[in-house]
Design an enzyme around this catalytic site. Structure first.
Site, PDB file in Angstrom:
ATOM      1  N   TYR A 107      -4.118 119.134  -1.361  1.00  0.00           N
ATOM      2  CA  TYR A 107      -4.416 118.713   0.002  1.00  0.00           C
ATOM      3  C   TYR A 107      -4.697 119.956   0.840  1.00  0.00           C
ATOM      4  O   TYR A 107      -5.210 120.948   0.340  1.00  0.00           O
ATOM      5  CB  TYR A 107      -3.264 117.841   0.528  1.00  0.00           C
ATOM      6  CG  TYR A 107      -3.658 116.981   1.707  1.00  0.00           C
ATOM      7  CD1 TYR A 107      -4.769 116.140   1.645  1.00  0.00           C
ATOM      8  CD2 TYR A 107      -2.918 116.994   2.882  1.00  0.00           C
ATOM      9  CE1 TYR A 107      -5.142 115.355   2.717  1.00  0.00           C
ATOM     10  CE2 TYR A 107      -3.278 116.200   3.968  1.00  0.00           C
ATOM     11  CZ  TYR A 107      -4.395 115.392   3.881  1.00  0.00           C
ATOM     12  OH  TYR A 107      -4.760 114.617   4.950  1.00  0.00           O
ATOM     13  N   LYS A 121      -9.600  92.707 -15.527  1.00  0.00           N
ATOM     14  CA  LYS A 121     -10.821  93.421 -15.905  1.00  0.00           C
ATOM     15  C   LYS A 121     -10.621  94.935 -15.743  1.00  0.00           C
ATOM     16  O   LYS A 121     -11.034  95.727 -16.594  1.00  0.00           O
ATOM     17  CB  LYS A 121     -11.978  92.958 -15.029  1.00  0.00           C
ATOM     18  CG  LYS A 121     -13.323  93.472 -15.474  1.00  0.00           C
ATOM     19  CD  LYS A 121     -14.212  92.322 -15.847  1.00  0.00           C
ATOM     20  CE  LYS A 121     -15.463  92.778 -16.507  1.00  0.00           C
ATOM     21  NZ  LYS A 121     -16.379  91.668 -16.803  1.00  0.00           N
ATOM     22  N   GLY A 129     -27.216  78.757 -15.446  1.00  0.00           N
ATOM     23  CA  GLY A 129     -26.719  79.628 -14.388  1.00  0.00           C
ATOM     24  C   GLY A 129     -26.864  81.096 -14.753  1.00  0.00           C
ATOM     25  O   GLY A 129     -27.782  81.493 -15.466  1.00  0.00           O
ATOM     26  N   ASN A 185     -15.131  78.148 -21.200  1.00  0.00           N
ATOM     27  CA  ASN A 185     -13.700  78.470 -21.171  1.00  0.00           C
ATOM     28  C   ASN A 185     -13.017  77.740 -20.026  1.00  0.00           C
ATOM     29  O   ASN A 185     -13.601  77.606 -18.942  1.00  0.00           O
ATOM     30  CB  ASN A 185     -13.512  79.986 -21.002  1.00  0.00           C
ATOM     31  CG  ASN A 185     -13.202  80.680 -22.307  1.00  0.00           C
ATOM     32  OD1 ASN A 185     -12.520  80.128 -23.159  1.00  0.00           O
ATOM     33  ND2 ASN A 185     -13.703  81.883 -22.466  1.00  0.00           N
TER      34      ASN A 185
END
Length: 501
Positions: A114, A169, A270, A370
């Site tokens: 820093y 994810k 889609g 799914n």
């Protein structure tokens, strides 16, 4: 091949059991009779009258778990003290966290990470913006952006409910490709707002993974961001298409058909269905670099998508203009007659055994909806399907985007690609297929496991090479040397080999 008990529906049930000979056997018999799969039995406490035990049990779904608990309540001498859902316990407090890479234990550490030391690093980036890739997390970090409008098989559940999926994810990005990823769940359905937000946060990230955004808005969002300067990919489109194509390369070999000769019906028009169609027909990568299949018919809820249908919008009208060479009309059942492959990315239970029997000899069925596939594997096999794949981990041949997206992003970031190209998707697909050697191909083994560590490394290399070949790679050859330039340190590209999984 009925649905088996899964860890995704596992319970820990605490039972207070009368302390006498034979009681444990009665309990295990009750669990087995209800179809539960016992994973572990642990003693919590022992008293003269009662023994308290924790039973870890896998169920098929939530209703099955409830049935197991009810069965245990009927056993004389047994009291159900508590029931814990192991999946919910795993998610308590979230699944990811921020962890520092360097210690901050002394004043010297603080002065470098820093103020005052960090100011010199910021100045170096201000003078040469390219240094942001070597002096910050940007070059190894992905933003996972969603609006929560098309989450798994749950549909539009909103950004807050989408967060556990995006955390998962991010966890996979780290575990499989050692990439940092963070969920960005946006409280908007306006594609222009999504695009603007991604542009504003892009300085932090080396790549953007668009996730679970419903069609057709996802097409506009991705198209608007393709020139962002960093790779942007809607995984529901391209990740799915890459893995489906890889699986079909091997499945066609198993059934003795040429990949290029396949006639395919796709259920679902889609995001996933349209991308699968584009990649299988080489719509964006014509020529010698891509092998198109013979024909592809795509269906939505209204049946076969064809140019004369009055109820289709611009995106599906475009699909209709380059699919369905035979000009078929009708339902999904009509589309499946005589074709070699069904790829389902739509809804559970919509395909019957009779529909499978109407397909060509030795048909291939990819039922990828799914959590419930379009047709269960045992029913498809009974109807004559030679190869069956699903999106579930409890059946053979799981078609899972996790085979593709970690290596796709790792390769793109390693090459510092400005965008993804069709050539990069094709390279990933061919590489995933090649992980199953010809002598290893079997009806229940056409796709590698996501736990095969070779896959991400191989896909990464192939994607990086494709990025260079397609002219979108900006990264120089790796050079681990560090050199001093005047008043600040200028780092050349570090060698990542030590960080690869």
């Amino acid at each position: 091949m009925a649905i088996r008990p899964s860890a995704g529906y596992s319970l820990t049930i605490r039972l207070e059991i009368r302390n006498e000979v034979g009681m444990l056997g009665r309990v295990t018999s009750a669990i087995g009779g209800a179809g539960g799969d016992i994973g572990a039995v642990d003693i919590v406490s022992v008293a003269p009258e009662r023994v308290t035990r924790d039973f870890t049990i896998k169920a098929r779904d939530e209703h099955h778990g409830e049935a197991i608990v009810e069965a245990l309540k009927t056993v004389d001498g047994v009291h159900v003290a508590s029931v814990s859902d192991r999946t919910f316990l795993l998610h308590m407090g979230g699944k990811i966290e921020i962890v520092g890479r360097v210690p901050v234990k002394t004043r010297d550490d603080l002065s470098m990470v820093y103020t005052p030391g960090v100011a010199r690093v910021s100045r170096a980036i201000a003078e040469d913006p390219e240094k942001v890739f070597t002096l910050t997390i940007k070059r190894n970090t992905v933003g996972i952006v969603t609006d929560g409008s098309a989450v798994l098989g749950l549909g539009d559940i909103g950004p807050s409910a989408a967060l556990p999926v995006m955390e998962g994810k991010a966890l996979l990005f780290k575990a499989l490709a050692n990439l940092n990823a963070f969920p960005i769940c946006l409280d908007t359905r306006d594609p222009d707002e999504i695009v603007r937000t991604v542009r504003l946060i892009a300085p932090v990230f080396g790549g953007i993974n668009l996730e679970d955004i419903s069609a057709p808005r996802c097409f506009k969002v991705e198209e608007s961001l393709k020139n962002l300067g960093i790779p942007v990919m809607h995984d529901d489109q391209h990740g799915t298409a890459v893995v489906v194509r890889a699986g079909l390369i091997n499945a066609s070999a198993v059934v003795g058909k040429r990949f290029e000769d396949l006639r395919i019906a796709v259920s679902g028009a889609g995001a996933a269905g349209s991308a699968i169609a584009r990649l299988l027909l080489c719509r964006d990568a014509p020529g010698k670099t891509c092998r198109p299949v013979r024909d592809l018919i795509i269906c939505d809820r209204g049946g076969i998508v064809h140019p004369s249908r009055p109820d289709i919008g611009p995106a599906k009208a475009d699909l209709a203009s380059w699919t369905n060479l035979e000009g078929r009309r009708g339902s999904l059942a009509d589309a499946m007659k005589g074709v070699d492959v069904l790829v389902g990315v739509s809804a559970g239970g919509i395909v019957s055994g009779e529909m499978v029997r109407s397909m060509a000899a030795r048909p291939i069925v990819f039922a990828l909806a799914n959590p419930d596939p379009e047709i269960l594997p045992d029913e498809a096999e009974s109807a004559g399907a030679a190869v069956v794949a699903t999106g579930r981990s409890d059946f053979p041949n799981q078609v899972n985007n996790a085979l593709a997206f970690p290596g796709l992003f790792k390769g793109a970031l390693d090459a510092r690609a400005s965008r993804f190209t069709p050539g990069m998707f094709l390279a990933a697909s061919e590489t995933i297929a090649s992980m199953i050697r010809p002598e290893e191909r079997l009806p229940d083994h056409i796709i590698p496991s996501i736990f095969d560590r070779r896959v991400t490394r191989a896909v990464c290399r192939a994607v990086a090479q494709a990025a260079h070949a397609d002219g979108v790679a900006a990264r120089r050859h790796r050079d681990p040397a560090i050199r001093t330039e005047h008043a600040h340190i200028a780092l050349s590209e570090p060698d990542d080999s030590s960080r690869e999984q």
